[in-house]
Enzyme design. Structure first.
Site, PDB file in Angstrom:
ATOM      1  N   LYS A  80      50.347  31.393  35.763  1.00  0.00           N
ATOM      2  CA  LYS A  80      51.021  32.402  34.935  1.00  0.00           C
ATOM      3  C   LYS A  80      52.128  31.776  34.099  1.00  0.00           C
ATOM      4  CE  LYS A  80      50.218  36.565  37.703  1.00  0.00           C
ATOM      5  NZ  LYS A  80      50.866  37.679  38.441  1.00  0.00           N
TER       6      LYS A  80
ATOM      7  N   LYS B 255      36.605  35.783  37.289  1.00  0.00           N
ATOM      8  CA  LYS B 255      36.800  37.097  37.894  1.00  0.00           C
ATOM      9  C   LYS B 255      37.128  38.164  36.841  1.00  0.00           C
ATOM     10  CE  LYS B 255      39.759  38.867  41.412  1.00  0.00           C
ATOM     11  NZ  LYS B 255      40.739  38.699  42.475  1.00  0.00           N
TER      12      LYS B 255
ATOM     13  N   LYS C 262      42.515  42.130  34.690  1.00  0.00           N
ATOM     14  CA  LYS C 262      43.304  42.943  33.768  1.00  0.00           C
ATOM     15  C   LYS C 262      43.911  42.117  32.656  1.00  0.00           C
ATOM     16  CE  LYS C 262      45.395  45.161  37.400  1.00  0.00           C
ATOM     17  NZ  LYS C 262      46.345  46.013  38.130  1.00  0.00           N
TER      18      LYS C 262
END
Ligand code: TRP
Length: 345
Positions: free
Chosen positions: A113, A205, A208
């Site tokens: 991130k 995967k 979002k």
């Protein structure tokens, strides 16, 4: 008999998708019969990356309503909003002060991130796993349902509880035995087959944070959009759907989705679609998705039409959660030697 306690949560960022439902929330629903289940909307985690204040409250309510629409039953589960139980922030601070910095610096999700955030990495992003540890440890959770990507975070929560709190601060009972302060949680590894992959790349995967909307089906997507996304989903030139062929991750993923959404077993779905071309399979999958989501979407609309009722569910959840969390926080503060509050009366 005391039912083992389970705690889990999802961030209120964007809307939940098929991966959240089939991979996580559907399993929570099943646990309600056998476990003491606590489910929170982790809104404090949602601000570890830049967020839109105009949307946070709305997204929080939407996520809570989706939990309920998916079958979380507030008479059997404690459903609450993380930021409304102040013990989460407070325990996170206490745990911060005993957690080595390098434990956080090596977290894989942080590194990933942080790369995406460039120059704009907050201390909160680094601290994300400590807040998650607080979420779990506050409730003396025995089990935490986690996917592969959250295992390292659960490991950290265990290490903090065991090595940094219990081992250092546990008071002794009359015979000199340490009294554990925090319960060390175990992972609850969820059943196979519920790992939903992206529609545009069968090897990553469904997420979002993927900038491509077409990569996921959101639980609230209208039927036409679901159909369109499935129509555009990545395929391969091979005829017939099959499981387990490493060359064909998209076939594996979409066939798996078909089985889950249509209520068929994997074997049934594989047999049915073994000779099918993509052109025949995709409309079938689209219909299964639309039909599986229809009752959920209807229930969601009903829940959103009655805001006071939804708020009452969260208020009741908050009270039940705070009762447990405050007791744990008091235990930790006491063990760490803080000046106690004067007792009334
Ligand atoms: N980090 C989790 C995720 O991204 C969300 C989360 C926050 C969580 N607190 C938690 C999950 C406590 C389980 C238990 O999926």
């Amino acid at each position: 008999m005391v039912r083992p306690r389970v705690l889990s949560g999802v961030q209120p960022t964007g809307s939940l998708h098929l991966g959240n439902w089939l991979g996580a929330i559907r399993n929570w629903v099943d646990l309600q019969g056998s476990h003491d289940t606590f489910f929170c909307v982790v809104d404090l985690h949602a601000i570890t990356v830049p967020h839109d204040p105009a949307r946070l409250a709305e997204d929080t309510l939407a996520t809570a309503a989706l939990y309920l629409a998916c079958g979380i039953d507030p008479t059997r589960s404690t459903v609450f909003v993380q930021s409304q139980v102040s013990a989460h922030s407070e325990l996170a601070w206490l745990l911060n002060c005993v957690t080595p910095l390098n434990w956080l610096e090596r977290m894989i999700q942080f590194k990933e991130k942080a790369l995406k955030q460039g120059d704009n990495v907050s201390v909160g992003l680094l601290d994300y796993p400590v807040l998650m540890a607080a979420d779990i440890l506050l409730y003396d959770a025995a089990l935490v349902p986690v996917g592969e990507d959250q295992k390292q975070h659960l490991e950290l929560a265990r290490d903090i509880a065991q090595q940094r709190i219990n081992a250092r601060f546990a008071p002794r009972d009359a015979s000199g035995e340490p009294i554990s302060i925090l319960r060390v949680p175990e992972p609850l590894i969820l059943k196979q087959g519920a790992r939903v992959m992206s529609l545009t790349d069968g090897s990553s995967k469904m997420s979002k944070s993927d900038p491509n909307e077409g990569s996921r089906i959101n639980l609230l997507d209208p039927p036409e959009l679901i159909t369109k996304k499935i129509k555009r989903a990545k395929t391969d030139p091979v005829m017939g759907l099959e499981f387990g062929n490493p060359e064909r991750p998209e076939a594996d993923n979409l066939l798996g989705l078909y089985a889950l959404l249509s209520g068929r077993s994997a074997d049934q779905a594989a047999a049915e679609c073994a000779q099918m071309g993509w052109g025949q399979f995709k409309p079938l999958l689209a219909e299964a998705a639309v039909e599986a989501l229809r009752p959920l979407q209807q229930r969601y609309a009903e829940l959103r039409a009655d805001r006071p009722a939804l708020e009452a569910v969260l208020q009741q959840g908050r009270e039940r959660a705070a009762a447990v969390a405050d007791a744990t926080l008091a235990r930790v503060k006491d063990a760490l030697g803080f000046l106690p509050l004067p007792t009334d009366g």
